[in-house]
Design an enzyme around this catalytic site. Structure first.
Site, PDB file in Angstrom:
ATOM      1  CG  HIS A 168      -0.607   0.143   3.002  1.00  0.00           C
ATOM      2  ND1 HIS A 168       0.069  -1.115   3.124  1.00  0.00           N
ATOM      3  CD2 HIS A 168       0.090   0.721   2.971  1.00  0.00           C
ATOM      4  CE1 HIS A 168       0.911  -0.414   4.894  1.00  0.00           C
ATOM      5  NE2 HIS A 168       0.674   0.658   4.489  1.00  0.00           N
TER       6      HIS A 168
HETATM    7  C1  T46 Z   1       2.706   0.419   7.449  1.00  0.00           C
HETATM    8  C2  T46 Z   1       3.151  -0.840   7.638  1.00  0.00           C
HETATM    9  C3  T46 Z   1       4.217  -0.975   8.366  1.00  0.00           C
HETATM   10  C4  T46 Z   1      -5.534  -0.910  12.341  1.00  0.00           C
HETATM   11  O1  T46 Z   1      -7.008  -0.543  12.669  1.00  0.00           O
HETATM   12  N1  T46 Z   1      -5.085   0.560  13.078  1.00  0.00           N
HETATM   13  C5  T46 Z   1      -3.526   0.926  12.739  1.00  0.00           C
HETATM   14  O2  T46 Z   1      -3.533   2.101  13.419  1.00  0.00           O
HETATM   15  C6  T46 Z   1      -2.711   0.044  11.571  1.00  0.00           C
HETATM   16  C7  T46 Z   1      -1.736   0.178  11.833  1.00  0.00           C
HETATM   17  C8  T46 Z   1      -4.018  -1.120  11.155  1.00  0.00           C
HETATM   18  N2  T46 Z   1      -5.019  -1.308  11.752  1.00  0.00           N
HETATM   19  C9  T46 Z   1      -5.538  -2.633  11.056  1.00  0.00           C
HETATM   20  C10 T46 Z   1      -5.955  -2.499   9.572  1.00  0.00           C
HETATM   21  C11 T46 Z   1      -5.777  -3.969   9.102  1.00  0.00           C
HETATM   22  O3  T46 Z   1      -7.248  -4.509   9.317  1.00  0.00           O
HETATM   23  O4  T46 Z   1      -5.030  -3.400  11.414  1.00  0.00           O
HETATM   24  C12 T46 Z   1      -5.309  -5.017  10.084  1.00  0.00           C
HETATM   25  C13 T46 Z   1      -2.906  -4.931   9.534  1.00  0.00           C
HETATM   26  O5  T46 Z   1      -3.305  -4.035   8.656  1.00  0.00           O
HETATM   27  P1  T46 Z   1      -2.504  -3.903   7.798  1.00  0.00           P
HETATM   28  O6  T46 Z   1      -2.732  -4.951   6.683  1.00  0.00           O
HETATM   29  O7  T46 Z   1      -2.214  -2.122   7.126  1.00  0.00           O
HETATM   30  O8  T46 Z   1      -1.146  -4.100   7.982  1.00  0.00           O
HETATM   31  P2  T46 Z   1       0.840  -4.246   7.134  1.00  0.00           P
HETATM   32  O9  T46 Z   1       2.016  -4.630   7.786  1.00  0.00           O
HETATM   33  O10 T46 Z   1       0.733  -4.322   5.536  1.00  0.00           O
HETATM   34  O11 T46 Z   1       1.102  -1.944   7.094  1.00  0.00           O
HETATM   35  C14 T46 Z   1       1.114  -0.811   8.410  1.00  0.00           C
HETATM   36  C15 T46 Z   1       0.259   0.286   8.750  1.00  0.00           C
HETATM   37  O12 T46 Z   1      -0.911  -0.308   8.216  1.00  0.00           O
HETATM   38  C16 T46 Z   1       1.083   0.575   7.255  1.00  0.00           C
HETATM   39  O13 T46 Z   1       0.985   1.737   7.145  1.00  0.00           O
HETATM   40  O14 T46 Z   1       3.197   0.876   6.823  1.00  0.00           O
HETATM   41  O15 T46 Z   1       2.081  -1.233   8.681  1.00  0.00           O
END
Ligand code: T46
Length: 137
Positions: free
Chosen positions: A53
């Site tokens: 993303h």
């Molecule tokens: C990034 C990388 C390094 C939340 O509800 N609150 C939060 O503050 C975050 C960070 C995530 N979420 C939820 C959204 C998704 O349902 O947690 C789940 C996993 O998040 P995501 O798929 O976005 O995870 P990553 O590891 O791909 O990305 C995260 C961060 O979202 C992003 O900002 O830069 O870590």
């Protein structure tokens, strides 16, 4: 908007091999923005890709506080840069509007210091949509 450039930030380490080490990050000093949120990612199996993303507004500094993490950043305009984080005292500054693909090594823990509170609307999760927006800036 002028494109910001990703860069490694050397925070260094205080301590000795005998007692261990400590690294410090303060708002608007080592970190080039005011930190609004901290999150960490762990127990990601090796070989799994996370990220995929870009953020419209959020900037962050990423650390591998344990293990090794490979991060590929793409500006959506044909520029792709790769970084390997494996030192807790070194962070990767990721500006807004850079797509990231993240690959975790064994037992790696990723720490993110972010400039914004969580907002699902701040994410581009489709690369083509992101690339169109990036080229239009
Ligand atoms: C990034 C990388 C390094 C939340 O509800 N609150 C939060 O503050 C975050 C960070 C995530 N979420 C939820 C959204 C998704 O349902 O947690 C789940 C996993 O998040 P995501 O798929 O976005 O995870 P990553 O590891 O791909 O990305 C995260 C961060 O979202 C992003 O900002 O830069 O870590």
């Amino acid at each position: 908007m002028r494109e910001q450039t990703p860069a490694l930030i050397q925070l260094g380490a205080l301590g000795t091999d005998v007692f261990g080490y400590l690294t410090v990050a303060e708002n608007n000093k080592e970190i080039p923005f005011a930190i609004q949120r901290v999150y960490w990612t762990y127990r990601t199996p090796t070989g799994v890709k996370r990220g995929m993303h870009a953020h419209k507004k959020l900037q962050q500094v990423l650390f591998a506080i344990s293990g090794k993490i490979d991060i590929e950043l793409d500006n959506g305009k044909g520029k792709r840069v790769a970084f390997a984080l494996d030192t807790p005292g070194v962070g990767l500054y990721v500006p807004q509007m850079w797509w990231r693909d993240i690959f975790f090594g064994e037992n790696a823990v990723l720490l993110s210091l972010a400039s914004e509170l969580y907002d699902a609307a701040d994410y581009y999760r489709d690369f083509e949509e992101f690339a169109v927006a990036a080229k239009a800036l």
